[in-house]
Design an enzyme around this catalytic site. Sequence first.
Site, PDB file in Angstrom:
ATOM      1  N   GLU A  79     -32.131   4.861  -9.475  1.00  0.00           N
ATOM      2  CA  GLU A  79     -32.543   5.662  -8.327  1.00  0.00           C
ATOM      3  C   GLU A  79     -32.474   4.861  -7.032  1.00  0.00           C
ATOM      4  OE1 GLU A  79     -32.832   8.730  -8.349  1.00  0.00           O
ATOM      5  OE2 GLU A  79     -33.105   9.210 -10.462  1.00  0.00           O
ATOM      6  N   TYR A 104     -39.464  10.384  -3.221  1.00  0.00           N
ATOM      7  CA  TYR A 104     -38.428  10.811  -4.155  1.00  0.00           C
ATOM      8  C   TYR A 104     -38.367   9.890  -5.379  1.00  0.00           C
ATOM      9  CZ  TYR A 104     -34.069  11.139  -6.552  1.00  0.00           C
ATOM     10  OH  TYR A 104     -33.154  11.219  -7.566  1.00  0.00           O
ATOM     11  N   ASP A 155     -34.345  15.487  -3.783  1.00  0.00           N
ATOM     12  CA  ASP A 155     -33.376  14.708  -3.013  1.00  0.00           C
ATOM     13  C   ASP A 155     -32.586  15.671  -2.140  1.00  0.00           C
ATOM     14  OD1 ASP A 155     -31.686  16.008  -4.781  1.00  0.00           O
ATOM     15  OD2 ASP A 155     -30.571  14.197  -5.322  1.00  0.00           O
TER      16      ASP A 155
END
Length: 288
Positions: A33, A116, A134
Site C-alpha cells: 500500500e 487510506y 482511494d
Amino acid sequence: MSVSSVLAWFDRNERPLAWREPDTGAWGILLSEVMSQQTPVARVEPVWREWMARWPDPAAFAQASPAEVLRAWGKLGYPRRVLRLLECAQQIVELHDGHVPDDVDQLLALPGIGDYTARAVACFAYGQNVPVVDTNVRRVHRRAVEGCYLAGAASKSELAAVAAWLPQDGRGPRFSAALMELGALVCTAGNPECGVCPLRSRCAWVAAGSPPPSAEELAKKKVQKFIGTDRQVRGKIMDVLRGADTAVPQSAIDVVWPDAAQRSRALYSLLEDGLAEQDERGYFHLPR
C-alpha cells in the site's frame, strides 16, 4: 448497488497481484500500500517482491539503514515515503513486538500511515469491514451515486458514504477490493468502459447521459506536471547519490541540470527532507 454483480465481475477480472497471494501477511500488505501510493502497480510489483525477499518482516526492515532503503527504493518516486516506512517499522518493533497492529487507530498512530493505508491494512490483512477509500473508489462512488466526475480533494465524509455501501454479511473486505479494481480497470478517469461495468444499470452518471465534466470540475482536476519541475531535478540528484559508493562533490550534481537556481533549490529541499546529507568537506551523500 448489486453487491453480487460487482463480486461476480471481480471473480472474473481480479488481477493476480503479488500481494494478493494467500500467504501474504500484514507486513506485505502494508508495504504494497505504501509503495502503490501515486505509483503504477506494474512498477511496484517487482520491487515489492525484492523487498519481501530481503526484508520479510518489520524487524528485518527496522535494522536497515536509510541509505540502504533509499537505494532499494530506486525510482518508485516520492522517496520520503521510504524514510517514513523505516520509522514505521521501527515503531512496530518497539511498540507492537514486531507485529503490524490490526487496530485502525493504532495503525494511524504509526509514522507515514494515513486514513487510506490504515484501513487498507485492517481490511485486506485482517478482514475487517472498514471503508477503504482511494482515488479509484472515490471515482466509482462519485459516478455511480452522485452522477458526476471526481474532482477536488478527498474528504472525511467519503468514508461514511463508502461505509454505507459495504455488505455486512462477511463479504465486505472482498467487496472493497472489487470496488478498487473496478475503478482501476473499468471506471477509469478518462475513458470509462461503461459497457462492461457491473454497475451500469444502477449508475447515476450513465442514467444522466454520461455528462462531461463541468468547467468547475475541470478546473479542480489539476494534472500534476513532472517534466521541468523541482521534483524531476530532485530525482536526478537522488540518482547520483544512489549510484555513488562514496560522498560526491558539488560538481557531480551540477551536471544533472542546467538551471543553477532550480538545481540549488532542489538540493536544499533534499537536505531539508533528510534525503541527503553534506559532510564537512562539502560533499553530498545519502543519509546514514
